[in-house]
Enzyme design. Sequence first.
Site, short mmCIF file in Angstrom:
data_model
loop_
_atom_site.label_atom_id
_atom_site.label_comp_id
_atom_site.label_asym_id
_atom_site.label_seq_id
_atom_site.Cartn_x
_atom_site.Cartn_y
_atom_site.Cartn_z
N ASP A 119 -12.90 8.58 -14.69
CA ASP A 119 -12.59 7.58 -15.44
C ASP A 119 -13.52 6.29 -15.37
O ASP A 119 -13.83 6.02 -14.37
CB ASP A 119 -11.03 7.00 -15.36
CG ASP A 119 -10.30 6.61 -16.33
OD1 ASP A 119 -10.90 5.95 -17.48
OD2 ASP A 119 -9.05 7.05 -16.58
N GLU A 161 -12.02 7.02 -25.40
CA GLU A 161 -10.75 6.55 -25.66
C GLU A 161 -11.02 5.44 -26.92
O GLU A 161 -11.55 4.42 -26.54
CB GLU A 161 -10.04 5.83 -24.30
CG GLU A 161 -8.47 5.25 -25.14
CD GLU A 161 -7.80 4.26 -24.15
OE1 GLU A 161 -6.50 4.13 -24.16
OE2 GLU A 161 -8.55 3.48 -23.45
N HIS A 178 -1.00 8.68 -19.24
CA HIS A 178 -0.57 7.63 -18.18
C HIS A 178 0.00 6.52 -18.96
O HIS A 178 0.44 5.62 -18.35
CB HIS A 178 -1.36 7.41 -17.20
CG HIS A 178 -2.56 6.60 -17.58
ND1 HIS A 178 -3.56 7.12 -18.29
CD2 HIS A 178 -3.11 5.22 -17.43
CE1 HIS A 178 -4.41 6.47 -18.76
NE2 HIS A 178 -4.11 5.23 -18.28
N ASP A 179 -0.30 6.35 -20.14
CA ASP A 179 0.07 5.06 -21.29
C ASP A 179 1.16 5.22 -21.96
O ASP A 179 1.92 4.68 -22.49
CB ASP A 179 -1.15 4.55 -21.81
CG ASP A 179 -2.18 4.01 -21.17
OD1 ASP A 179 -2.20 3.65 -19.88
OD2 ASP A 179 -3.25 4.06 -21.66
O1 TEU Z 1 -5.75 1.71 -22.05
C1 TEU Z 1 -5.92 1.07 -23.43
C2 TEU Z 1 -4.84 0.45 -24.19
O2 TEU Z 1 -5.21 -0.25 -25.05
C3 TEU Z 1 -3.52 0.42 -23.43
O3 TEU Z 1 -3.13 -0.56 -22.78
C4 TEU Z 1 -2.59 0.60 -24.81
O4 TEU Z 1 -2.67 -0.35 -25.29
C5 TEU Z 1 -1.24 0.77 -24.16
O5 TEU Z 1 -1.00 1.00 -22.89
C6 TEU Z 1 -0.48 1.75 -25.20
O6 TEU Z 1 0.30 2.47 -24.49
C7 TEU Z 1 -6.66 1.94 -21.12
C8 TEU Z 1 -5.91 2.54 -20.00
O7 TEU Z 1 -5.52 3.85 -20.45
C9 TEU Z 1 -4.87 1.84 -19.75
O8 TEU Z 1 -4.14 2.23 -18.58
C10 TEU Z 1 -5.42 0.48 -19.15
O9 TEU Z 1 -4.38 -0.37 -18.55
C11 TEU Z 1 -5.92 -0.38 -19.97
O10 TEU Z 1 -7.29 0.65 -20.93
C12 TEU Z 1 -7.17 -1.27 -19.66
O11 TEU Z 1 -7.96 -0.78 -18.56
#
Ligand code: TEU
Length: 542
Positions: free
Chosen positions: A98, A242, A316-317
């Site tokens: 990552d 992403e 994971h989000d």
């Molecule tokens: O996520 C980008 C992001 O925009 C997310 O925070 C999203 O808005 C939200 O979780 C919607 O589900 C990335 C990573 O995947 C996330 O885990 C990080 O918190 C974020 O960037 C910051 O690095």
Amino acid sequence: MKKYWWQEIVMYQIYPRSFQDSNNDGIGDLQGIISRLDYLQKLGIGGIWLSPVYQSPNDDNGYDISDYEAIMSEFGTMADMEKLIAEADKRDIKIIMDLVVNHTSDEHQWFIEARQSKTSEYRDFYVWRDAQENGELPNDLQSIFSGNAWEWDEVAGQYYLHFFSKKQPDLNWENAKLRQKIYEMMNFWIDKGIGGFRMDVIDMISKVPDQKIIGNGPHLHDYLKEMHHATFGDKDLLTVGETWGATPEIAKQYSNPAHHELSMIFQFEHVGLDEIPGKSKWDLRPLQISELKQVFSKWQTELGDEGWNSLFWNNHDLPRIVSRWGNDGDYRVESAKMLAILLHMMKGTPYIYQGEEIGMTNRPISTISEVNDIESINMYQERLAQGFEASDIIHSINAKGRDNARTPMQWDASNDAGFSKAEPWLPVNPNYQTINVAAALADDQSIFYTYQRLIQLRKKHDLIKFGDFELINETEAEVFAYRRTYQGEKWLIVSNFSEQSNFFTFDGKVDKLIIANMTDLSLDLNHKLLRPYEAFVVKLRG
Ligand code: TEU
Ligand code: CA
């Protein structure tokens, strides 16, 4: 078009904190992952996207990095990391790191030095602004994690920009020296033998805060081309960006090999379909299957040979897909398999998120004290202050909160699901005694074996990897059906995206069954009654 290795594999995402604890401190770690590589090999995956394992104070669980070239002590050592790369390699599994370079931790040495003085060589690595003359914030940009995107820094005597938490100051990519530092760091990892990078919010690196330009900024593609040449350009690696705001046209800019940027992107158009348009991820509305069909069909057809996409339901989000758009009660197994078949028969590189392959579900909470994730906690406080009912906010967190995906991996029916012998950092889902890897491996009808078979099919059939896509039977509202065609061969994919029975009509003859999520399948497609969540794939005759 040239074929690439990353078009032929299925990826698997590991969230290291929650995968496997090897030393019983309640936190997953690198040795834990190594101990589970045989399991992943059995599943058949070709690469692991490893969520961040770098040194971090864990304000956002590793997405706030304080040293890109050191391993988080809770996860192990650099020697463990090298061992993981080598052991994965023995099993034909590549490690995709990552890459979180839109921001660092405020505890990164660059930021510590930057805030000390305006003349520091690191000052310009970040985005600083004075207060307005009337003493107000530079402007009203908002953080994705709630509140203002500007934070006053006493030491620096200026505001700094943070689109995520206050402990994640945004980097200033306009600074050429910063860019070189990042490329050197990427080469450090490439030299260790990794298979590529997943690039965190990469579409945000070229920002113009004074014009409120956050994503898809003016120099984004220049930076990516520069990065490509300075790092992985001649290395045959997988790179996936992403990119929340991508359209098919933008996706081609990133992923057309002729442009020398990335292998593929994660786009999120389907992920937003159960949100009220124009509002946030927390403002819910029911999913319309017809919209889901249109969005997938658009991405499947519009990229053509000029770009490459990824395929995913989970990360994971995101909440667990079987709880979100399937049915995690009576039809958990059927709906999880339906969702798997539907997605894995499309064109693109599929990503499985840990636990998806055994149908892990959301973990419901009833009070905010049970929540770990900073995004949910900040949003809760913000909405409470705005007058929302606590119960409504908890409802949104149960539906969309990121902790849903982050509960520990369920390995077996022993205490804490075999994840750890100590209390896990985040509680295990109470359903672990029935939903776990050991139970899945012992049952030849389990969701696991559907995923395993889908991966084998992709390896074997170029039709899945490269065939044309055509949505069919669009008027059958809850039936998601499409045809794939490759060098004269035709496959039909049919899924009943509903807990009701539905009719499907097709006048064509079936040659043979490829895969299904139920037995006793009648292959007369003339006026076929599909059972709840029924899904199947057939090869057509002629
Ligand atoms: O996520 C980008 C992001 O925009 C997310 O925070 C999203 O808005 C939200 O979780 C919607 O589900 C990335 C990573 O995947 C996330 O885990 C990080 O918190 C974020 O960037 C910051 O690095
Ligand atoms: Ca541990």
